[in-house]
Write an enzyme that holds these catalytic residues in place. Structure first.
Site, PDB file in Angstrom:
ATOM      1  N   SER A 659     -41.312 -45.928 -16.622  1.00 29.11           N
ATOM      2  CA  SER A 659     -42.850 -46.033 -16.726  1.00 29.11           C
ATOM      3  C   SER A 659     -42.636 -46.405 -15.548  1.00 29.11           C
ATOM      4  CB  SER A 659     -44.054 -45.900 -17.646  1.00 29.11           C
ATOM      5  OG  SER A 659     -43.564 -44.599 -18.207  1.00 29.11           O
ATOM      6  N   SER A 861     -36.167 -38.061 -18.504  1.00 26.30           N
ATOM      7  CA  SER A 861     -36.543 -39.459 -18.072  1.00 26.30           C
ATOM      8  C   SER A 861     -38.517 -38.664 -17.875  1.00 26.30           C
ATOM      9  CB  SER A 861     -36.865 -40.155 -16.885  1.00 26.30           C
ATOM     10  OG  SER A 861     -34.859 -40.197 -16.722  1.00 26.30           O
ATOM     11  N   ASN A 864     -39.938 -37.454 -21.510  1.00 22.39           N
ATOM     12  CA  ASN A 864     -40.533 -38.277 -22.142  1.00 22.39           C
ATOM     13  C   ASN A 864     -40.705 -39.486 -22.131  1.00 22.39           C
ATOM     14  OD1 ASN A 864     -40.064 -36.146 -24.223  1.00 22.39           O
ATOM     15  ND2 ASN A 864     -37.418 -36.325 -23.702  1.00 22.39           N
ATOM     16  N   TYR A 865     -40.111 -40.076 -20.729  1.00 21.90           N
ATOM     17  CA  TYR A 865     -40.323 -41.298 -20.674  1.00 21.90           C
ATOM     18  C   TYR A 865     -41.460 -42.163 -19.795  1.00 21.90           C
ATOM     19  CZ  TYR A 865     -36.912 -41.724 -23.934  1.00 21.90           C
ATOM     20  OH  TYR A 865     -36.038 -41.498 -25.577  1.00 21.90           O
ATOM     21  N   ILE A 866     -41.760 -41.178 -18.836  1.00 23.51           N
ATOM     22  CA  ILE A 866     -41.909 -41.450 -17.361  1.00 23.51           C
ATOM     23  C   ILE A 866     -43.613 -40.700 -17.628  1.00 23.51           C
ATOM     24  CG2 ILE A 866     -42.442 -41.595 -15.174  1.00 23.51           C
ATOM     25  CD1 ILE A 866     -39.548 -41.173 -14.404  1.00 23.51           C
TER      26      ILE A 866
END
Length: 907
Positions: A659, A861, A864-866
């Site tokens: 992020s 990405s 799930n993560y950004i």
């Protein structure tokens, strides 16, 4: 060998060799002499995308070849809002499969084809990646690795400044509320040692938000919503909303109306307590249909003899027989061995089989079993379903939806919420991923007696199927599950939860990303601490610091210890000797099975101290199967991290790094031009995040075939461009002299043989379209009670395909192409050529993008993560429809993000 008191809790139970509890200065000095001094610190960027040289230090050994593949995890709509837009076939594809990107992917095609061949994964070399695959220019002389290292260092420096700035602001605010001397002494303490300030709590233990009054949340949210919506102008995405709502079910309308009144993210602290609900009502779960025995003429063949099986044994035989086309499973020796063990256990209970004369046939050899008849029967049944008229398919679907409607929603604290997985999984064969040791085992049918229901005390308990009862009925207000049971394969508990777009699920995502945002305030001190502790004399501290480095800089998962009957998957804390290969001066090669048994392979340059520490952790007499971090556990690691920040665990680093990196990249972006060009710039940033954060995936078996299909479609468009150019000559023969003969030449790779095959495929394609249209028209007539069209009508319609074939034959013979369409002109043909060239360019970019992203997990990405709010900010700031980034499912999942931020929000 004794351990200090501090080390004892961290000591792992293992049969292997243990590291000493302290590291002597002599060992440190000796290893320092072996490594060149003054080396630059690398922040941990993968250098695997390049040639692999033979290594003469350690022999890399993986813990198994990987056969398993991840399933793919996604459109701009006309006149519909983001939430009402229905997903199309393209919509369901991951963005990584349809984004624009680079220029050089074609150059790597031959390499990728050879790399995705049948060479064993263990021996296969990872493919190269070109600079263009992260959005760089092809003429840039800066090597990829150096460019990424430089960029990552800059991002980490920005993170350090941001953390210091946030703490100064926080300290300034604190000084206003307490004596100056006290605030200064508190600021001087190391972050991990500071006492956490006392939190103001409400009656239910929830932190009191000072800006919130005691006004009921629902009323407050309604007032806020009213003021906002009055000022909001209508957008293209909201036109046609009323039309879409007419097609929604009554439940959807009611839920949406309530959603407009309830914006939980505007007061998230109201939901941080342990009590998740006060009232809860639902209708339980949907069980799979009972097994229907095979027809009498369809049997298992054993040693050439058809055998009749007991119903329970026959059902298990159909599990295997129906999936003979799944070669990745039925050709797996472990899968076959496990299946046959479970199958024979059921045969022993049910009396094995009977031949035509009623004699018992003992089934003892898997090799003598022939499931072909069973497979052919199920294949025929599948074909029958596919061949059903469209009207009948719709009727069956409607009947199924009507039967399941009562289970699709629950009433949670008086609000209607959609339930996610309300269907109990049917029995079958466990497949697993990668080399799971239990693949092929029989998943037994789940009975009501195994299921525990969670429901409100005052609510009516759903009725179990006739003749059955529930295992238990609970009123667990701290749980967000509606039902649960224990499956027989791994003994894991399965839960029925709310849908991804429900308040509870949304809050879970919200908290995850807010926790990552909180890490911004502490990341610089955490990094300074672990860099210092990597030189500690205590082995436990040095191992812990090195592990945090790998988790932070390389995005490794923390990992948990596995039982003997679980897949041999590995994370940072559970790395073993054979998973890490050291290549002087400071390159580390990781090779192990990661989450979901997906092979993790990476070659990374690390800080010299990290390289040195790993060498110590692998020091003789350690050998294969010995733990590298033998004085560290995941729980001990997370406990240490929580001393910096409440709730901080190893997995928060992955979310934070992705992020924060995306936020920094988006800040520097000023995209202009068309929507497609803006989307490309966003996707380039997403790709860079995926590479910098080491998000990888396995190359799918169908990748090469998919690329070839895209190339063939593009060639078809190129052929149409050539035909249109030839039509220009037919309209105006003098045009050839004006534009030059070269303009009208057919591309060399589209030779006569290719043209012949392509023309045949176009004719066949038209035949199929005409036939399908004829069948669809007849279905409609039949549904309306009218007379169907005769076969003669189909023959008349198919004449169009015959005429096309004759036209191609004439063109091939004369070398001329007659102009098509009404009143053809040079201007019209040139406009048509321009459109075709635009389509070719778009397809070329998509193909290069697909090739370039075959090993980069962009979806991982982005989803799930950004932080999804970053994508929303980009969408609003640069006027790009959110449908270009999130599929319908994701728009529902991230509804809270779409509605909660404007273009000025910052991570």
């Amino acid at each position: 060998m004794s351990s200090s008191e501090d080390d004892k809790p961290l000591l792992k139970a293992s049969n292997g060799v243990k590291s000493k509890d302290h590291i002597s200065k002599e060992v440190d000095v000796a290893l320092d002499k072996e490594s060149p001094s003054g080396q630059r610190t690398h922040p941990g960027v993968s250098i695997r995308f390049g040639p692999m040289e033979p290594m003469d230090v350690d022999e890399t050994q993986t813990n198994g070849n990987v056969n398993g593949k991840r399933k793919s995890r996604g459109s701009l709509t006309n006149g519909k809002s983001y939430k009402e837009a229905s997903s199309s076939e393209e919509d369901e594809k991951p963005l990584s499969k349809r984004r624009r990107t680079s220029q050089k992917a074609k150059q790597t095609k031959e390499e990728s084809e050879s790399e995705s061949s049948d060479v064993p994964l263990k021996a296969r070399k990872p493919p190269r990646i070109s600079p263009e695959q992260i959005g760089e220019l092809s003429d840039d002389d800066v090597p990829l690795t150096k460019k990424l290292v430089k960029e990552k260092i800059a991002i980490e420096k920005a993170a350090e400044k941001e953390a210091q700035h946030l703490r100064k602001e926080k300290a300034a605010a604190a000084r206003k509320r307490k004596p100056k001397a006290e605030s200064e002494s508190e600021d001087e303490k190391p972050l991990a040692k500071k006492k956490q300030p006392a939190k103001k709590k409400g009656a239910n233990g929830v932190k009191k938000n000072e800006s919130e009054s005691d006004e009921p949340i629902k009323v407050k949210a309604t007032a806020k919503k009213t003021t906002k919506t009055k000022a909001q102008p209508s957008t293209p995405a909201t036109k046609g909303k009323s039309k879409a709502k007419q097609e929604q079910t009554e439940e959807d309308r009611e839920a949406e109306e309530e959603e407009e009144q309830y914006r939980w993210w505007e007061a998230p602290t109201q939901h941080d307590g342990t009590k998740k609900w006060t009232t809860l009502e639902h209708n339980g779960v949907v069980f799979p249909p009972e097994y229907e025995p095979l027809p009498k003429d369809v049997k298992l063949i054993y040693d050439g003899v058809p055998v009749t099986l007991h119903k329970d044994a026959e059902e298990v035989a159909t599990f295997y027989g129906s999936m003979l086309n799944s070669t990745v499973n039925v050709e797996n020796p472990t899968f076959n061995k496990n299946f046959f063990e479970d199958f024979t256990a059921i045969l022993d209970k049910t009396g094995h089989g009977k031949d035509a004369n009623g004699n018992t046939v003992k089934i003892k050899s898997f090799e003598k079993c022939d499931f072909t008849k069973i497979f052919e029967y199920y294949q025929a049944e599948r074909e029958k379903k596919r061949a059903l008229p469209q009207a009948e398919k719709k009727a069956l679907k409607a009947a199924k939806e009507a039967a399941e409607a009562p289970y699709m929603y629950c009433i949670w604290d008086g609000r209607k919420q959609k339930v996610g997985n309300f269907r109990v999984e049917p029995p079958g064969l466990f497949r697993g991923r990668g080399e799971h040791p239990k693949t092929g085992r029989v998943k037994k049918r789940v009975m009501p007696e195994q299921i525990t229901i969670n429901i409100g005390k005052e609510a009516k308990v759903p009725e179990p199927p006739a003749g059955h009862r529930w295992k238990e009925v609970k009123h667990d207000q701290e749980g967000t599950w509606l039902a649960m049971w224990q499956e027989n394969i791994n003994g894991a508990y399965k839960y029925v939860m709310l849908a991804a777009n429900s308040d509870i699920k949304g809050q879970s995502d919200y908290k995850k990303f807010e926790k990552a945002r909180e890490l911004k305030q502490h990341i610089d001190r955490i990094r300074k601490d672990y860099m210092r502790e990597m030189k500690s004399e205590k082995m436990a501290e040095r191992q812990r610091a090195t592990a945090i480095y790998l988790i932070d800089r390389l995005a490794l998962r923390a990992g948990n210890e596995k039982g003997e009957d679980e897949a041999d998957t590995v994370g940072c804390c559970s790395l073993k000797y054979q998973h890490v290969t050291l290549k002087p001066p400071n390159t580390v090669v990781f090779d192990f099975l990661g989450k979901d048994s997906i092979r993790y392979y990476d070659e990374v340059e690390v800080d010299p101290q990290v390289f040195k520490n790993l060498k110590i952790f692998k020091k003789h007499p350690k050998t294969i199967d010995d733990d590298i971090f033998d004085r560290l556990t995941t729980s001990a690691l997370n406990k240490h991290l929580s001393s910096y920040m409440p709730g901080l665990t190893a997995k928060v680093f992955r979310t934070y790094n992705a992020s924060w990196t995306m936020a920094r990249l988006l800040k520097e972006m000023k995209p202009t031009g068309t929507i497609a060009e803006k989307v490309k710039e966003y996707n380039d940033a997403n790709r860079e995040v995926a590479i910098l954060c080491n998000h990888k995936r396995t190359v799918t078996a169908s990748h090469t075939m998919s690329i070839e299909k895209m190339q063939e479609k593009m060639n078809g468009l190129r052929y149409q461009v050539w035909r249109h150019k030839m039509m220009m000559i037919d309209v105006d023969p003098k045009i050839k002299k004006k534009k030059g003969a070269e303009f009208f030449e057919r591309p060399e790779d589209l030779d006569d043989e290719w043209v012949q095959k392509h023309q045949e495929s176009l004719v066949e394609e038209q035949r199929q379209k005409i036939t399908k249209k004829f069948e669809k028209d007849n279905e409609k007539l039949k549904a309306d009670g009218e007379k169907e069209m005769p076969e003669k009508e189909l023959k008349d319609r198919l004449k169009a395909a015959d005429e096309l074939a004759a036209k191609f034959k004439k063109e091939n013979k004369t070398g001329k192409v007659e102009a098509e369409g009404k009143s053809p002109s040079i201007e019209k043909l040139e406009a048509a050529i321009d459109k075709l060239n635009q389509r070719i360019e778009t397809m070329r970019i998509q193909m290069e993008d697909k090739e370039g992203n075959k090993e980069v997990a962009l979806g991982t990405s982005k989803i799930n993560y950004i932080d999804p709010r970053l994508t929303v900010v980009f969408s609003k700031k640069f006027n790009v429809p959110i449908e270009r980034f999130f599929s319908k499912t994701l728009r529902e999942k991230f509804d809270w993000a779409i509605k909660s931020v404007d273009e000025n929000w910052e991570f």
